[in-house]
Design a protein around this motif. Structure first.
Motif, PDB file in Angstrom:
ATOM      1  N   ARG A   1     -11.821 -17.897 -33.508  1.00 48.84           N
ATOM      2  CA  ARG A   1     -11.427 -16.570 -33.970  1.00 48.84           C
ATOM      3  C   ARG A   1     -11.503 -16.423 -35.499  1.00 48.84           C
ATOM      4  O   ARG A   1     -11.473 -15.305 -36.010  1.00 48.84           O
ATOM      5  CB  ARG A   1      -9.993 -16.259 -33.516  1.00 48.84           C
ATOM      6  N   ILE A   2     -11.562 -17.532 -36.201  1.00 51.49           N
ATOM      7  CA  ILE A   2     -11.469 -17.483 -37.661  1.00 51.49           C
ATOM      8  C   ILE A   2     -12.551 -16.612 -38.304  1.00 51.49           C
ATOM      9  O   ILE A   2     -12.237 -15.757 -39.142  1.00 51.49           O
ATOM     10  CB  ILE A   2     -11.483 -18.900 -38.255  1.00 51.49           C
ATOM     11  N   PRO A   3     -13.847 -16.778 -37.973  1.00 49.71           N
ATOM     12  CA  PRO A   3     -14.872 -15.971 -38.665  1.00 49.71           C
ATOM     13  C   PRO A   3     -14.633 -14.470 -38.567  1.00 49.71           C
ATOM     14  O   PRO A   3     -14.770 -13.746 -39.566  1.00 49.71           O
ATOM     15  CB  PRO A   3     -16.176 -16.392 -37.960  1.00 49.71           C
ATOM     16  N   ASN A   4     -14.265 -13.970 -37.379  1.00 49.57           N
ATOM     17  CA  ASN A   4     -14.054 -12.531 -37.232  1.00 49.57           C
ATOM     18  C   ASN A   4     -12.778 -12.049 -37.915  1.00 49.57           C
ATOM     19  O   ASN A   4     -12.755 -10.959 -38.506  1.00 49.57           O
ATOM     20  CB  ASN A   4     -14.022 -12.152 -35.749  1.00 49.57           C
ATOM     21  N   VAL A   5     -11.714 -12.855 -37.837  1.00 50.83           N
ATOM     22  CA  VAL A   5     -10.470 -12.463 -38.493  1.00 50.83           C
ATOM     23  C   VAL A   5     -10.675 -12.419 -40.006  1.00 50.83           C
ATOM     24  O   VAL A   5     -10.192 -11.509 -40.685  1.00 50.83           O
ATOM     25  CB  VAL A   5      -9.315 -13.423 -38.123  1.00 50.83           C
ATOM     26  N   TYR A   6     -11.412 -13.388 -40.541  1.00 50.22           N
ATOM     27  CA  TYR A   6     -11.692 -13.390 -41.979  1.00 50.22           C
ATOM     28  C   TYR A   6     -12.472 -12.136 -42.370  1.00 50.22           C
ATOM     29  O   TYR A   6     -12.148 -11.464 -43.355  1.00 50.22           O
ATOM     30  CB  TYR A   6     -12.477 -14.640 -42.362  1.00 50.22           C
ATOM     31  N   ARG A   7     -13.496 -11.810 -41.612  1.00 46.50           N
ATOM     32  CA  ARG A   7     -14.327 -10.652 -41.945  1.00 46.50           C
ATOM     33  C   ARG A   7     -13.548  -9.339 -41.850  1.00 46.50           C
ATOM     34  O   ARG A   7     -13.651  -8.474 -42.715  1.00 46.50           O
ATOM     35  CB  ARG A   7     -15.542 -10.605 -41.013  1.00 46.50           C
ATOM     36  N   SER A   8     -12.772  -9.184 -40.788  1.00 46.68           N
ATOM     37  CA  SER A   8     -12.093  -7.905 -40.571  1.00 46.68           C
ATOM     38  C   SER A   8     -10.932  -7.691 -41.535  1.00 46.68           C
ATOM     39  O   SER A   8     -10.695  -6.572 -41.996  1.00 46.68           O
ATOM     40  CB  SER A   8     -11.601  -7.807 -39.123  1.00 46.68           C
ATOM     41  N   HIS A   9     -10.188  -8.760 -41.877  1.00 46.51           N
ATOM     42  CA  HIS A   9      -8.989  -8.591 -42.685  1.00 46.51           C
ATOM     43  C   HIS A   9      -9.202  -8.856 -44.176  1.00 46.51           C
ATOM     44  O   HIS A   9      -8.450  -8.347 -45.006  1.00 46.51           O
ATOM     45  CB  HIS A   9      -7.865  -9.489 -42.156  1.00 46.51           C
ATOM     46  N   LEU A  10     -10.202  -9.646 -44.528  1.00 48.88           N
ATOM     47  CA  LEU A  10     -10.458  -9.919 -45.953  1.00 48.88           C
ATOM     48  C   LEU A  10     -11.615  -9.099 -46.505  1.00 48.88           C
ATOM     49  O   LEU A  10     -11.636  -8.774 -47.691  1.00 48.88           O
ATOM     50  CB  LEU A  10     -10.757 -11.410 -46.153  1.00 48.88           C
ATOM     51  N   LEU A  11     -12.583  -8.774 -45.653  1.00 43.92           N
ATOM     52  CA  LEU A  11     -13.794  -8.117 -46.133  1.00 43.92           C
ATOM     53  C   LEU A  11     -13.966  -6.706 -45.587  1.00 43.92           C
ATOM     54  O   LEU A  11     -14.950  -6.036 -45.913  1.00 43.92           O
ATOM     55  CB  LEU A  11     -15.030  -8.951 -45.758  1.00 43.92           C
ATOM     56  N   ASP A  12     -13.051  -6.259 -44.725  1.00 43.53           N
ATOM     57  CA  ASP A  12     -13.160  -4.939 -44.083  1.00 43.53           C
ATOM     58  C   ASP A  12     -14.472  -4.780 -43.326  1.00 43.53           C
ATOM     59  O   ASP A  12     -15.038  -3.693 -43.246  1.00 43.53           O
ATOM     60  CB  ASP A  12     -13.039  -3.805 -45.127  1.00 43.53           C
ATOM     61  N   ASP A  13     -14.943  -5.874 -42.779  1.00 42.07           N
ATOM     62  CA  ASP A  13     -16.170  -5.858 -41.984  1.00 42.07           C
ATOM     63  C   ASP A  13     -15.758  -5.902 -40.509  1.00 42.07           C
ATOM     64  O   ASP A  13     -15.252  -6.907 -40.022  1.00 42.07           O
ATOM     65  CB  ASP A  13     -17.035  -7.070 -42.343  1.00 42.07           C
ATOM     66  N   GLN A  14     -15.988  -4.823 -39.797  1.00 38.08           N
ATOM     67  CA  GLN A  14     -15.529  -4.726 -38.411  1.00 38.08           C
ATOM     68  C   GLN A  14     -16.573  -5.206 -37.397  1.00 38.08           C
ATOM     69  O   GLN A  14     -16.375  -5.078 -36.193  1.00 38.08           O
ATOM     70  CB  GLN A  14     -15.151  -3.272 -38.093  1.00 38.08           C
ATOM     71  N   VAL A  15     -17.677  -5.758 -37.902  1.00 32.95           N
ATOM     72  CA  VAL A  15     -18.702  -6.254 -36.993  1.00 32.95           C
ATOM     73  C   VAL A  15     -18.160  -7.470 -36.242  1.00 32.95           C
ATOM     74  O   VAL A  15     -17.633  -8.413 -36.835  1.00 32.95           O
ATOM     75  CB  VAL A  15     -19.986  -6.653 -37.767  1.00 32.95           C
ATOM     76  N   ASN A  16     -18.274  -7.440 -34.930  1.00 31.48           N
ATOM     77  CA  ASN A  16     -17.799  -8.549 -34.107  1.00 31.48           C
ATOM     78  C   ASN A  16     -18.892  -9.609 -34.034  1.00 31.48           C
ATOM     79  O   ASN A  16     -19.865  -9.469 -33.314  1.00 31.48           O
ATOM     80  CB  ASN A  16     -17.431  -8.058 -32.709  1.00 31.48           C
ATOM     81  N   SER A  17     -18.716 -10.666 -34.822  1.00 32.94           N
ATOM     82  CA  SER A  17     -19.745 -11.701 -34.919  1.00 32.94           C
ATOM     83  C   SER A  17     -19.436 -12.864 -33.977  1.00 32.94           C
ATOM     84  O   SER A  17     -18.280 -13.246 -33.801  1.00 32.94           O
ATOM     85  CB  SER A  17     -19.822 -12.221 -36.356  1.00 32.94           C
ATOM     86  N   ALA A  18     -20.472 -13.407 -33.387  1.00 31.24           N
ATOM     87  CA  ALA A  18     -20.307 -14.562 -32.510  1.00 31.24           C
ATOM     88  C   ALA A  18     -20.564 -15.861 -33.265  1.00 31.24           C
ATOM     89  O   ALA A  18     -20.699 -16.919 -32.664  1.00 31.24           O
ATOM     90  CB  ALA A  18     -21.261 -14.449 -31.324  1.00 31.24           C
ATOM     91  N   ILE A  19     -20.588 -15.800 -34.585  1.00 28.21           N
ATOM     92  CA  ILE A  19     -20.917 -16.975 -35.386  1.00 28.21           C
ATOM     93  C   ILE A  19     -19.795 -18.007 -35.302  1.00 28.21           C
ATOM     94  O   ILE A  19     -18.613 -17.656 -35.184  1.00 28.21           O
ATOM     95  CB  ILE A  19     -21.169 -16.561 -36.853  1.00 28.21           C
ATOM     96  N   SER A  20     -20.157 -19.270 -35.362  1.00 30.62           N
ATOM     97  CA  SER A  20     -19.170 -20.345 -35.332  1.00 30.62           C
ATOM     98  C   SER A  20     -18.739 -20.681 -36.756  1.00 30.62           C
ATOM     99  O   SER A  20     -19.419 -20.338 -37.730  1.00 30.62           O
ATOM    100  CB  SER A  20     -19.761 -21.588 -34.666  1.00 30.62           C
ATOM    101  N   VAL A  21     -17.609 -21.380 -36.861  1.00 30.52           N
ATOM    102  CA  VAL A  21     -17.141 -21.831 -38.169  1.00 30.52           C
ATOM    103  C   VAL A  21     -18.198 -22.688 -38.850  1.00 30.52           C
ATOM    104  O   VAL A  21     -18.438 -22.578 -40.057  1.00 30.52           O
ATOM    105  CB  VAL A  21     -15.810 -22.606 -38.015  1.00 30.52           C
ATOM    106  N   GLU A  22     -18.835 -23.554 -38.071  1.00 32.04           N
ATOM    107  CA  GLU A  22     -19.840 -24.469 -38.638  1.00 32.04           C
ATOM    108  C   GLU A  22     -21.015 -23.730 -39.256  1.00 32.04           C
ATOM    109  O   GLU A  22     -21.624 -24.204 -40.222  1.00 32.04           O
ATOM    110  CB  GLU A  22     -20.355 -25.428 -37.558  1.00 32.04           C
ATOM    111  N   ASP A  23     -21.352 -22.555 -38.721  1.00 33.61           N
ATOM    112  CA  ASP A  23     -22.504 -21.804 -39.217  1.00 33.61           C
ATOM    113  C   ASP A  23     -22.119 -20.632 -40.111  1.00 33.61           C
ATOM    114  O   ASP A  23     -22.986 -19.900 -40.595  1.00 33.61           O
ATOM    115  CB  ASP A  23     -23.322 -21.267 -38.030  1.00 33.61           C
ATOM    116  N   ASP A  24     -20.836 -20.457 -40.338  1.00 33.32           N
ATOM    117  CA  ASP A  24     -20.357 -19.298 -41.080  1.00 33.32           C
ATOM    118  C   ASP A  24     -20.540 -19.502 -42.588  1.00 33.32           C
ATOM    119  O   ASP A  24     -20.007 -20.452 -43.161  1.00 33.32           O
ATOM    120  CB  ASP A  24     -18.870 -19.074 -40.781  1.00 33.32           C
TER     121      ASP A  24
END
Length: 354
Positions: A268-291
């Motif tokens: 859940r970390i990549p999406n939570v980081y994007r939505s709450h720190l960057l205001d990016d609401q795109v739901n990404s399936a990226i992994s932590v390792e590839d983020d």
């Protein structure tokens, strides 16, 4: 007093060293250890580093110095060598003092922390609304920006190339003023619900602090005080507070908590980081390792950690004489490579050459 002020006000004007704070309002995520090792790694790579301990718990100071050294620094009758001694005079209708820097090693200096720094919390809290008045704005603005002013003086002393700040895991007035002084923020995370919730809290808080600080600066710039000759060199931080990424603790297998439980939170970390720190609401399936926002996955070094703490050394400076033999010696070498890689990643993010 007027002559002393003119020196202090102009101190920050030439400062160019980036200020990086490690921050999450969830504790126990290895923040202090990260700063400690990163500072040593950067210093080993010929960067002039200041580490500033702005956490009243002073754990970073305890990582660098032995109890006997800290006791001398904290003895107010004999010393004025901590961050508390630098900021406390302004709470008593005086002004901040030039900070003391303890040279830990070539290229590495510590602005020591102090448990008494917690006494400054109320002064900072009271100054925040005071900076929204219509007059007498100088003093509250001076108080709120005092950490930044002190860091500028410290940077000028040694011509620092980077400043690393350690702060406590909360959203109080001390941390707010420390973060206002910050150009960049790195966010350490554990693989758990509490780290994710801390991340969710941190994003909106940083946005609010930026907006509120911008309002205060604009009010100051329009004030009659700002036009006075005596304040012409009074500089203020921009309050960038720009997130550069997060660091994720590598989890170990525990019998009571299967790996799947950790995976659930890590994913859940990549999406939570994007939505709450960057205001990016795109739901990404990226992994932590590839983020690309993941600065590093921080390994567990297990028994090397207490060994390093005992000898007041980073893990990668442990020797066979310290007990680092066999597999421990190999792990110490791995740690050196890991932190060199992290330092290069962070340097690229903040525009610093290594």
């Amino acid at each position: 007093m007027r002559a002393e002020r003119s020196v202090i006000y102009s101190a920050g004007k030439e400062m160019s060293a980036p200020i990086l704070t490690f921050f999450n309002n969830k504790g126990g995520v290895g923040k202090t250890s990260l700063i400690y090792h990163l500072a040593w790694s950067l210093a080993d790579q010929e960067k002039r580093v200041i580490v500033a301990d702005l956490d009243p718990q002073a754990n970073l100071t305890a990582s660098f110095l032995r109890d006997e050294q800290i006791e001398k620094l904290w003895d107010s009758a004999a010393s004025d060598k901590t961050i508390y001694h630098a900021v406390s005079p302004i709470a008593d209708v005086r002004d901040i003092k030039e900070p003391y820097l303890h040279e830990v090693a070539p290229n590495l200096s510590l602005l020591p922390g102090d448990i008494r720094l917690s006494e400054f919390e109320e002064t900072l809290s009271n100054a925040w609304p005071g900076a929204l008045g219509t007059s007498n704005l100088y003093r509250p603005m001076r108080i709120i920006s005092s950490f930044w002013q002190i860091l500028q003086m410290a940077s000028k002393k040694i011509e620092a190339q980077i400043i690393l700040i350690d702060i406590g895991p909360n959203l109080g007035a001390i941390n707010r003023s420390a973060v206002l002084a910050t150009d960049h923020i790195a966010i350490p995370l554990g693989a758990d619900l509490f780290s994710l919730q801390g991340l969710r809290n941190l994003g909106p808080t940083l946005k609010r602090w930026r907006v509120e600080w911008k309002e205060k600066v604009e009010r100051w710039n329009k004030s009659q005080e700002a036009k006075k000759q005596e304040y012409k060199n009074f500089n203020l931080p921009e309050g960038k507070m720009q997130p550069v990424g997060y660091l994720c603790q590598q989890y170990g297998v525990r019998l009571s908590r299967p790996v799947q439980a950790y995976d659930k939170w890590v994913k859940r970390i990549p999406n939570v980081y994007r939505s709450h720190l960057l205001d990016d609401q795109v739901n990404s399936a990226i992994s932590v390792e590839d983020d690309p926002y993941c600065l590093a996955t921080v390994k567990h070094y297990r028994s090397l950690v207490p060994m390093a703490q005992e000898h007041r050394k980073p893990i990668f400076k442990l020797t066979p004489a310290d007990g680092a033999i066999g597999s421990h010696a190999n792990t110490a070498q791995d740690a050196q490579r890991d932190f060199q890689r992290l330092s290069r990643t962070i340097a690229e993010k903040i525009g610093m050459e290594i």
